[in-house]
Design a protein around this motif. Sequence first.
Motif, mmCIF file in Angstrom:
data_model
loop_
_atom_site.group_PDB
_atom_site.id
_atom_site.type_symbol
_atom_site.label_atom_id
_atom_site.label_comp_id
_atom_site.label_asym_id
_atom_site.label_seq_id
_atom_site.Cartn_x
_atom_site.Cartn_y
_atom_site.Cartn_z
ATOM 1 N N PRO A 50 0.806 -1.203 0.000
ATOM 2 C CA PRO A 50 0.000 0.000 0.000
ATOM 3 C C PRO A 50 0.841 1.256 0.000
ATOM 4 N N SER A 53 1.096 3.016 3.599
ATOM 5 C CA SER A 53 1.333 2.150 4.754
ATOM 6 C C SER A 53 1.927 2.911 5.920
ATOM 7 N N GLU A 324 -6.828 -0.074 2.164
ATOM 8 C CA GLU A 324 -5.695 -0.782 2.764
ATOM 9 C C GLU A 324 -5.423 -0.277 4.173
ATOM 10 N N ASP A 328 -5.739 -2.542 7.628
ATOM 11 C CA ASP A 328 -4.592 -2.758 8.515
ATOM 12 C C ASP A 328 -4.858 -2.231 9.922
ATOM 13 N N ARG A 358 -4.323 -5.195 -5.514
ATOM 14 C CA ARG A 358 -4.070 -4.714 -4.147
ATOM 15 C C ARG A 358 -5.285 -4.926 -3.246
ATOM 16 N N LYS A 362 -5.098 -7.584 -0.175
ATOM 17 C CA LYS A 362 -5.268 -7.066 1.185
ATOM 18 C C LYS A 362 -6.431 -7.766 1.881
ATOM 19 N N GLU A 365 -5.128 -11.122 2.820
ATOM 20 C CA GLU A 365 -4.029 -11.012 3.791
ATOM 21 C C GLU A 365 -4.540 -10.917 5.225
#
Length: 629
Positions: A50, A53, A324, A328, A358, A362, A365
């Motif tokens: 990302p 991030s 993203e 996270d 992406r 994500k 993930e």
Amino acid sequence: MNRAKLIRLSARLINSLSSTRQPGLHSLRLNQVTNFSYLAQSPPFPFAKPTHSSLISSNSHQNVYFTTKSESMFELILSKDDWSVEIENELKKLNPNVNHESVVYVLKKLNQNPKKSMDFYKWVRDKKKFETRYVPCTLLLKTLACREFMEDFWAVASEMKGKGLCIDYQIYVAVNGALEREKMAKEAAEWTKFYDSMWKENGQNDVVKNVVKVIMGSEWSEEVESKLKRLNFPLSENVVFRVIWGLKEKPLNALKFFNWVVSCRKYEHSSVTYSRMARVLSLGGLMGEFWDLVTRMRSEGHEIDGYVKLARCLNNGDAVNLFELIMDGPYKLSEKDCIWLLKILAHDTNPDIDLVNRVVNKYVEVGNTHNKATYDCIHRSLCKTGRFDEAKKIVDKMRKAGFKPDNITYSQEVFGLCKLRRFEDANLVLNQMEDEGCVPDIKTWTILIQGYCAAGKMDEALTCFAQVPDKNLDPDADMLEVLINGFISHDKLLGAYKFLVEMVRKACLKPWQATYKLMIEKLVQNGEIDKAYYLLSMMKEQEYPPYPEPFVEYISKSGTVQDAKKLLAAVPMKGSTPSIEAYVNIITSFFNKGRHSEAKDLLYVSPPKVRRQKKIQKLFGFEPPKQLS
């Protein structure tokens, strides 16, 4: 519908329409009939890091902790049939962090279960002393807006009102729609009254208007700050939230106010006010300020409320960056949010596959698995960019994961092939579908026809159209619109007119209102007034409201009073007379084009009420012309 008749009509029109031309028409961009976004599941693409991030909290252990606690709280509530002391004891052992974000997270997850949503809310409010807040309560209202839970619904609504909160118009509309779908007309009417009374009592309209007026009046300065201090307005989440939104036309001023209430009034922003400020900045295109605000928001422990609403204001790259960032964080976005974003990316003319990768990666993930919806989204994006080999691999993975390709999957391939003018291959896909027992539906045929139309191959488009009844399918308004747009975009206006009339009169199709309006506009622009009037009469027969605007524009420029009278007679629905507004519009149009004589002549033969209209009196002076005896 008599399918044999439709086939004969289509076949006869193939040759006659292809030779019909009207030079000078501007091409129209065809509307894509590709609303098949039920997305899918697949192994991850090569991972792309990302862009933002650096905005994510470095305390990953704490994020995992909060995520685990909130998810465990949700799973515990969901696992039990009824709320009980046992659940409360287990929640006590879990010791979850009950804050705005965690409550919103759980309520969103429970949105299909009104009873558990209400039980959970009562627990956090009564046992955990959670303060009544705007976002959790509006989530509850949307969940509880059904016949079995109206008592709880009114309890939450009254609680909000008692706490001085106001419901946004968008929330009012969403709840009202839910009540109407439940056929609860009485409750919907009561809801409207409640909404109005809430705004009268809690809206603080004068307070918000005065603050907004001071800030909008000039650039931010010490003088503005002094005026705001003298107003001494109450600082509630409701007021701050509405002032920020009221300043959306000047996002930098909104940001100044946002910071000022912290520094001078010692106000502590919430996720609600932060999220609204972020939305205002994104609407204004101030992305540097937007990301600075998001960084500050995260550092203070707040999370974004309403990802989809905010992402709609962003370009695709920033929407993915924000996705993203949230994924996270401690409170993950739902599968529904992920699919929404993939749909947005896939709907681009040339989707950015890196952005699609992406989002998919994500989502996987953080522990999720694909469904057919994400597979279809990836497949659509690949087909639209002509990457058919990769698209076939996705279909293979879809099969291995237990999902069978369907009309949605194959239609995406047909669309991509048509886009590249590979019509032979597109037809082979239809044959493959039939061989595999997946019969092409009306939307698949519409895509193929649209492809032919976009390429100017109207004979082939009509040949496909003639085949549709043989497939036991009835052509619909979407398919008709695609063909009409195809004719017009290739300068075949009279052919489009003839085709539309034949399909309505002899094949009993009902076009969209927008199709009628487009045809009328084009006919009027090209001087085909009688044909446009005929379509106007067809609209009325099919109970569409009249569409006089193109006629008024044409008549005001070059028409006569007799033309105006003809329009006035043609516009009213069956059994009614021309409205006063219709007379006023045409007279005003004549006047605005400098044709004062025609305006006066039409006024002479208008009903007396027309002459008493303020707009007419202003045009002609205080003593407008008298009616002829």
